[in-house]
Design an enzyme around this catalytic site. Structure first.
Site, short mmCIF file in Angstrom:
data_model
loop_
_atom_site.label_atom_id
_atom_site.label_comp_id
_atom_site.label_asym_id
_atom_site.label_seq_id
_atom_site.Cartn_x
_atom_site.Cartn_y
_atom_site.Cartn_z
N SER A 252 0.86 -1.18 0.00
CA SER A 252 0.00 0.00 0.00
C SER A 252 0.90 1.23 0.00
CB SER A 252 -0.95 -0.07 1.19
OG SER A 252 -1.91 0.94 1.13
N HIS B 108 -2.91 -0.92 -3.28
CA HIS B 108 -4.09 -0.08 -3.06
C HIS B 108 -3.99 1.19 -3.90
CE1 HIS B 108 -4.48 -2.04 1.15
NE2 HIS B 108 -5.14 -2.73 0.23
N ASP C 256 -4.64 -4.53 5.85
CA ASP C 256 -5.04 -5.46 4.79
C ASP C 256 -3.88 -6.43 4.54
OD1 ASP C 256 -6.57 -6.61 2.81
OD2 ASP C 256 -6.03 -5.13 1.28
#
Lengths: 196, 271
Positions: free
Chosen positions: A20, A46, A136
């Protein structure tokens, strides 16, 4: 007593990775060691929805594409999840996309890719979790671990955003905790092995 | 371990098909497994075979499970470029037909068929158009036919409608009441909602346009081929097929039946 670290698997059919915040710089390092016929690499980074995906074009010297639905996984290729879709892998060696709701506030979500890889590839998958500012990927990497896959987490001290690696390390003990150069060298071993 | 998981999933989908005639056997395993995993938690079952037992003996559990398996969330004018292409490039060709038929396959709760109906109205074609909107979920079809959407969603729809190239206001197409927007009767009356399965049913009409978005990604390759075969057979010569923004005919057995019409926006034309 320190347990003996697990050996790097000799037969890897798929590498899945998630990143991310700080992803681009981290992936540049990780990709730099890949051999020509590395196992297929499926990656969730992401990115905001409703933006055209520029990700594949950011990396030179590698074959990187935006994943398409039901695309067969090929060695030597890096597949990025498209914006606003989840990326999954099927046991027949195909990629799938879906438009289900966000997971961990994200679509694409790392957990979705990792959990599908755990079920479809079990011990033949390597999961790599890199820098990121959320949690995540922790559940998904744990699922890969439970299915017998090989798991690698970027050392939080070396991550530009440590939260994501930390969340995974709180959840379970992966096979390796490495800095980016260590991850690069580990991935460089795949493809020199296994493929004739 | 992995083989057992595969077996349990296959058996559950077979049981659902045998008992309730909903055919999920050709669905993409990775996606449907995730949805079933969520259902397991909600129903307090630890395994798919445990869920199978409940589904077989309790139709109410099946109805609840069906909601997990068919959930599809979309917006009016989602991907405005898709609708802009329809308005600017497909509509001029539709004008040449005395009567216009569209098939929206997998219409969920109606956002997409109403988007098309609004464009046809704004372009003066609605009076000679019929939109067939189909789905496998009876519950979704009922909601779709009501045409009622909460006002907080309408704000987002209005922006997407504007970006789809409309010079009108979305508010011309609904009546606001009690915190909700009701789609105009004149629009609703042009849409025929019906139960239709791309897995088990056949072609039911000849149409000039098929729109089926973010449905095929839930199917495996052979079911995708069945569905695109139905679209090919339903479309008139030079008819249009529109897909989701990440769907294509690239890996389809029926790709040779179509040519690219607007590649970026995923509009195809039957040869």
């Amino acid at each position: 007593m320190t347990p003996v670290p697990r050996r790097v698997p000799s037969e890897v059919e798929l590498v899945v990775a998630g990143a991310s915040a700080g992803a681009i710089d981290a992936l540049r390092v990780v990709f730099s060691g890949l051999v020509a016929r590395h196992p297929p690499l499926a990656i969730v980074v992401h990115v905001p929805a409703h933006t055209p995906s520029l990700l594949p074009s950011l990396f030179s010297g590698v074959c990187a594409v935006e994943a398409e639905d039901k695309q067969p996984l090929e060695p030597g290729t890096i597949y990025f999840a498209p914006p606003d879709y989840h990326l999954l892998v099927e046991s027949g060696g195909l990629l799938s996309l879906n438009a289900d709701g966000p997971v961990n506030f994200s679509r694409p979500a790392i957990d979705v890719l990792f959990e599908s890889a755990a079920i479809a590839f079990g011990p033949r998958v390597v999961g790599v979790l890199l820098t990121g500012a959320n949690s995540d990927g922790a559940e998904g990497l744990a699922a890969i671990h439970a299915a017998g896959g090989f798991t690698v987490v970027q050392h939080p001290d070396t991550a530009s955003a440590p939260a994501m690696p930390q969340a995974a390390l709180r959840r379970f003990t992966p096979d390796r905790v490495l800095d980016l150069l260590g991850i690069r060298d580990l991935l460089a071993e795949f493809g020199t092995r296994g493929t004739p | 371990m992995t083989e057992d998981a595969e077996l349990e999933l296959r058996l559950l989908l077979e049981a659902i098909y045998q008992k309730y005639h909903y055919d999920f056997r050709g669905y993409s395993v990775a996606s449907i497994r995730r949805r079933l995993q969520q259902a397991l938690g909600a129903f307090g079952c630890s395994t798919l075979s445990g869920l199978q037992e409940r589904v077989l003996h309790d139709p109410a559990t099946f109805r609840a499970l069906l909601r997990y398996l068919t959930v599809q969330v979309t917006d009016m004018f989602r991907d405005p470029g898709y609708f802009k292409t329809f308005r600017e490039r497909v509509v001029p060709l539709l004008r040449t037909y005395p009567s216009i038929k569209l098939w929206i396959a997998g219409c969920a709760t109606g956002e997409e068929p109403y988007s098309f109906a609004i464009i046809l109205r704004e372009e003066g074609l609605l009076e000679r158009s019929v939109l067939y909107a189909t789905d496998i979920s009876g519950e979704s079809l009922e909601k779709a036919a009501e045409g009622v959407y909460p006002l907080d969603r309408i704000a987002a729809f209005s922006e997407l409608h504007r970006r789809s190239g409309s010079s009108h206001s979305l508010s011309e197409h609904y009546t606001a009441a009690y915190g909700a927007a009701v789609i105009d009767r004149s629009l609703r009356s042009r849409v025929v909602f019906s139960d239709h399965s791309l897995a088990t049913d056949n072609v039911f009409a000849e149409v000039q346009v098929v729109s089926c978005r973010n449905v095929l990604i839930y199917f495996d390759k052979s079911l995708q081929d069945r569905a695109t075969g139905l679209f090919r057979d339903s479309l008139c010569r030079k008819g249009f097929l529109g897909l989701g923004s990440k769907e294509s005919l690239r890996f389809s057995a029926n790709s040779s039946a179509f040519s690219d019409f607007a590649r970026e926006e995923r509009w195809y034309q039957k040869q």
